[in-house]
Design a protein around this motif. Structure first.
Motif, PDB file in Angstrom:
ATOM      1  N   GLN A 132       0.851  -1.197   0.000  1.00 30.13           N
ATOM      2  CA  GLN A 132       0.000   0.000   0.000  1.00 30.13           C
ATOM      3  C   GLN A 132       0.879   1.236   0.000  1.00 30.13           C
ATOM      4  O   GLN A 132       1.869   1.296   0.743  1.00 30.13           O
ATOM      5  CB  GLN A 132      -0.926  -0.001   1.208  1.00 30.13           C
ATOM      6  N   LEU A 133       0.498   2.190  -0.824  1.00 31.12           N
ATOM      7  CA  LEU A 133       1.272   3.417  -0.972  1.00 31.12           C
ATOM      8  C   LEU A 133       0.406   4.606  -0.582  1.00 31.12           C
ATOM      9  O   LEU A 133      -0.724   4.729  -1.053  1.00 31.12           O
ATOM     10  CB  LEU A 133       1.732   3.574  -2.420  1.00 31.12           C
ATOM     11  N   VAL A 134       0.960   5.462   0.257  1.00 26.28           N
ATOM     12  CA  VAL A 134       0.221   6.630   0.715  1.00 26.28           C
ATOM     13  C   VAL A 134       1.068   7.877   0.481  1.00 26.28           C
ATOM     14  O   VAL A 134       2.140   8.026   1.093  1.00 26.28           O
ATOM     15  CB  VAL A 134      -0.160   6.524   2.195  1.00 26.28           C
ATOM     16  N   GLU A 135       0.576   8.751  -0.398  1.00 26.07           N
ATOM     17  CA  GLU A 135       1.287   9.979  -0.701  1.00 26.07           C
ATOM     18  C   GLU A 135       0.861  11.107   0.230  1.00 26.07           C
ATOM     19  O   GLU A 135      -0.252  11.116   0.761  1.00 26.07           O
ATOM     20  CB  GLU A 135       1.027  10.441  -2.146  1.00 26.07           C
ATOM     21  N   SER A 136       1.748  12.072   0.372  1.00 17.93           N
ATOM     22  CA  SER A 136       1.446  13.295   1.106  1.00 17.93           C
ATOM     23  C   SER A 136       2.372  14.391   0.605  1.00 17.93           C
ATOM     24  O   SER A 136       3.329  14.127  -0.128  1.00 17.93           O
ATOM     25  CB  SER A 136       1.622  13.091   2.612  1.00 17.93           C
ATOM     26  N   GLY A 137       2.062  15.624   1.020  1.00 20.55           N
ATOM     27  CA  GLY A 137       2.940  16.735   0.686  1.00 20.55           C
ATOM     28  C   GLY A 137       2.438  17.633  -0.420  1.00 20.55           C
ATOM     29  O   GLY A 137       3.061  18.663  -0.700  1.00 20.55           O
ATOM     30  N   GLY A 138       1.350  17.260  -1.060  1.00 23.80           N
ATOM     31  CA  GLY A 138       0.813  18.124  -2.096  1.00 23.80           C
ATOM     32  C   GLY A 138       0.177  19.367  -1.497  1.00 23.80           C
ATOM     33  O   GLY A 138       0.049  19.501  -0.280  1.00 23.80           O
ATOM     34  N   GLY A 139      -0.198  20.297  -2.365  1.00 23.81           N
ATOM     35  CA  GLY A 139      -0.831  21.511  -1.894  1.00 23.81           C
ATOM     36  C   GLY A 139      -0.793  22.600  -2.940  1.00 23.81           C
ATOM     37  O   GLY A 139      -0.510  22.343  -4.116  1.00 23.81           O
ATOM     38  N   LEU A 140      -1.086  23.806  -2.492  1.00 24.18           N
ATOM     39  CA  LEU A 140      -1.099  24.984  -3.359  1.00 24.18           C
ATOM     40  C   LEU A 140       0.172  25.787  -3.128  1.00 24.18           C
ATOM     41  O   LEU A 140       0.510  26.103  -1.981  1.00 24.18           O
ATOM     42  CB  LEU A 140      -2.327  25.840  -3.050  1.00 24.18           C
ATOM     43  N   VAL A 141       0.855  26.108  -4.196  1.00 17.87           N
ATOM     44  CA  VAL A 141       2.100  26.867  -4.097  1.00 17.87           C
ATOM     45  C   VAL A 141       2.161  27.862  -5.250  1.00 17.87           C
ATOM     46  O   VAL A 141       1.604  27.610  -6.331  1.00 17.87           O
ATOM     47  CB  VAL A 141       3.314  25.913  -4.114  1.00 17.87           C
ATOM     48  N   GLY A 194       7.951  28.416  -6.521  1.00 15.10           N
ATOM     49  CA  GLY A 194       8.100  27.778  -5.225  1.00 15.10           C
ATOM     50  C   GLY A 194       8.501  26.319  -5.326  1.00 15.10           C
ATOM     51  O   GLY A 194       8.774  25.804  -6.417  1.00 15.10           O
ATOM     52  N   SER A 195       8.527  25.671  -4.169  1.00 15.16           N
ATOM     53  CA  SER A 195       8.952  24.275  -4.083  1.00 15.16           C
ATOM     54  C   SER A 195       7.967  23.467  -3.250  1.00 15.16           C
ATOM     55  O   SER A 195       7.265  24.017  -2.386  1.00 15.16           O
ATOM     56  CB  SER A 195      10.338  24.177  -3.441  1.00 15.16           C
ATOM     57  N   LEU A 196       7.936  22.192  -3.516  1.00 16.62           N
ATOM     58  CA  LEU A 196       7.184  21.237  -2.718  1.00 16.62           C
ATOM     59  C   LEU A 196       7.979  19.943  -2.654  1.00 16.62           C
ATOM     60  O   LEU A 196       8.722  19.618  -3.592  1.00 16.62           O
ATOM     61  CB  LEU A 196       5.813  20.936  -3.327  1.00 16.62           C
ATOM     62  N   ARG A 197       7.792  19.194  -1.568  1.00 20.05           N
ATOM     63  CA  ARG A 197       8.359  17.856  -1.488  1.00 20.05           C
ATOM     64  C   ARG A 197       7.240  16.878  -1.218  1.00 20.05           C
ATOM     65  O   ARG A 197       6.563  16.957  -0.192  1.00 20.05           O
ATOM     66  CB  ARG A 197       9.422  17.740  -0.404  1.00 20.05           C
ATOM     67  N   LEU A 198       7.065  15.960  -2.136  1.00 19.33           N
ATOM     68  CA  LEU A 198       6.082  14.904  -1.971  1.00 19.33           C
ATOM     69  C   LEU A 198       6.743  13.705  -1.296  1.00 19.33           C
ATOM     70  O   LEU A 198       7.920  13.421  -1.520  1.00 19.33           O
ATOM     71  CB  LEU A 198       5.510  14.479  -3.309  1.00 19.33           C
ATOM     72  N   SER A 199       5.963  13.020  -0.490  1.00 18.26           N
ATOM     73  CA  SER A 199       6.420  11.794   0.157  1.00 18.26           C
ATOM     74  C   SER A 199       5.444  10.672  -0.157  1.00 18.26           C
ATOM     75  O   SER A 199       4.243  10.912  -0.334  1.00 18.26           O
ATOM     76  CB  SER A 199       6.505  11.981   1.675  1.00 18.26           C
ATOM     77  N   THR A 233       0.781  21.588 -12.594  1.00 16.24           N
ATOM     78  CA  THR A 233      -0.400  21.309 -11.793  1.00 16.24           C
ATOM     79  C   THR A 233      -1.021  19.983 -12.222  1.00 16.24           C
ATOM     80  O   THR A 233      -1.293  19.770 -13.404  1.00 16.24           O
ATOM     81  CB  THR A 233      -1.424  22.449 -11.939  1.00 16.24           C
ATOM     82  N   ALA A 234      -1.196  19.093 -11.252  1.00 12.63           N
ATOM     83  CA  ALA A 234      -1.704  17.752 -11.554  1.00 12.63           C
ATOM     84  C   ALA A 234      -1.894  16.989 -10.252  1.00 12.63           C
ATOM     85  O   ALA A 234      -1.458  17.434  -9.189  1.00 12.63           O
ATOM     86  CB  ALA A 234      -0.727  16.992 -12.450  1.00 12.63           C
ATOM     87  N   VAL A 236      -1.238  18.626  -6.587  1.00  9.21           N
ATOM     88  CA  VAL A 236      -0.273  19.724  -6.607  1.00  9.21           C
ATOM     89  C   VAL A 236      -0.842  20.815  -7.513  1.00  9.21           C
ATOM     90  O   VAL A 236      -1.140  20.560  -8.680  1.00  9.21           O
ATOM     91  CB  VAL A 236       1.092  19.254  -7.133  1.00  9.21           C
ATOM     92  N   THR A 237      -0.990  22.008  -6.949  1.00  6.93           N
ATOM     93  CA  THR A 237      -1.520  23.134  -7.710  1.00  6.93           C
ATOM     94  C   THR A 237      -0.541  24.296  -7.623  1.00  6.93           C
ATOM     95  O   THR A 237      -0.173  24.714  -6.519  1.00  6.93           O
ATOM     96  CB  THR A 237      -2.889  23.572  -7.180  1.00  6.93           C
ATOM     97  N   VAL A 238      -0.113  24.764  -8.776  1.00 12.72           N
ATOM     98  CA  VAL A 238       0.822  25.879  -8.835  1.00 12.72           C
ATOM     99  C   VAL A 238       0.099  27.074  -9.437  1.00 12.72           C
ATOM    100  O   VAL A 238      -0.396  27.018 -10.561  1.00 12.72           O
ATOM    101  CB  VAL A 238       2.058  25.531  -9.674  1.00 12.72           C
ATOM    102  N   SER A 239       0.038  28.137  -8.664  1.00 16.48           N
ATOM    103  CA  SER A 239      -0.651  29.354  -9.135  1.00 16.48           C
ATOM    104  C   SER A 239       0.342  30.320  -9.773  1.00 16.48           C
ATOM    105  O   SER A 239       1.499  30.379  -9.385  1.00 16.48           O
ATOM    106  CB  SER A 239      -1.365  30.027  -7.963  1.00 16.48           C
ATOM    107  N   SER A 240      -0.157  31.066 -10.730  1.00 17.98           N
ATOM    108  CA  SER A 240       0.717  32.009 -11.441  1.00 17.98           C
ATOM    109  C   SER A 240       0.736  33.367 -10.771  1.00 17.98           C
ATOM    110  O   SER A 240      -0.032  33.636  -9.853  1.00 17.98           O
ATOM    111  CB  SER A 240       0.243  32.169 -12.877  1.00 17.98           C
TER     112      SER A 240
END
Length: 125
Positions: free
Chosen positions: A3-12, A16-21, A91-92, A121-125
């Motif tokens: 089982q795989l569980v992702e986290s770390g997404g969001g609005l940036v 900017g930067s994000l780290r997904l786990s 964004t996806a 993951v959402t990246v705003s302009s």
């Protein structure tokens, strides 16, 4: 079963930067090549990055080279995707994937064994 569980997404904001786990269940994590895929609205799911079982080899889609870095910590059953210099076009929904014992560069063309549920993951302009 894995089982795989992702986290770390969001609005940036763009730039900017994000780290997904992605945390995997089970004791066999270190036998799986791990990867990241993404799916934007109205588009097909596409390959992003992959990492070998030991972490010594990685493979990236051309569109993310130099901006994204995939890594793993087998002691923590976790794979990461560090995303820098983000642009709105990335964004996806990002999905973690596992495939048993293949070279990372082969992952894009093979059927994945296990998928995570995805993280937005959402990246705003």
């Amino acid at each position: 079963q894995v089982q795989l569980v992702e986290s770390g997404g969001g609005l940036v904001q763009a730039g900017g930067s994000l780290r997904l786990s992605c945390v995997a269940s089970g004791r066999t994590f270190k036998t799986y090549t791990m990867g990241w895929f993404r799916q934007a609205p109205g588009k097909e799911r596409e390959f992003v990055a992959a990492i070998s079982v030991s972490g010594s080899s990685t493979y990236y889609a051309d569109s993310v080279k130099g901006h994204f870095t995939v890594s793993r910590d087998n002691a923590k059953n976790t794979v990461y995707l560090q995303m820098n210099t983000l642009k709105p076009e990335v964004t996806a929904v990002y999905y973690c994937a596992a495939k048993l014992l293949i070279r990372p560069e082969l992952l894009p063309g093979r059927r994945v064994d296990y998928w995570g549920q995805g993280t937005q993951v959402t990246v705003s302009s």
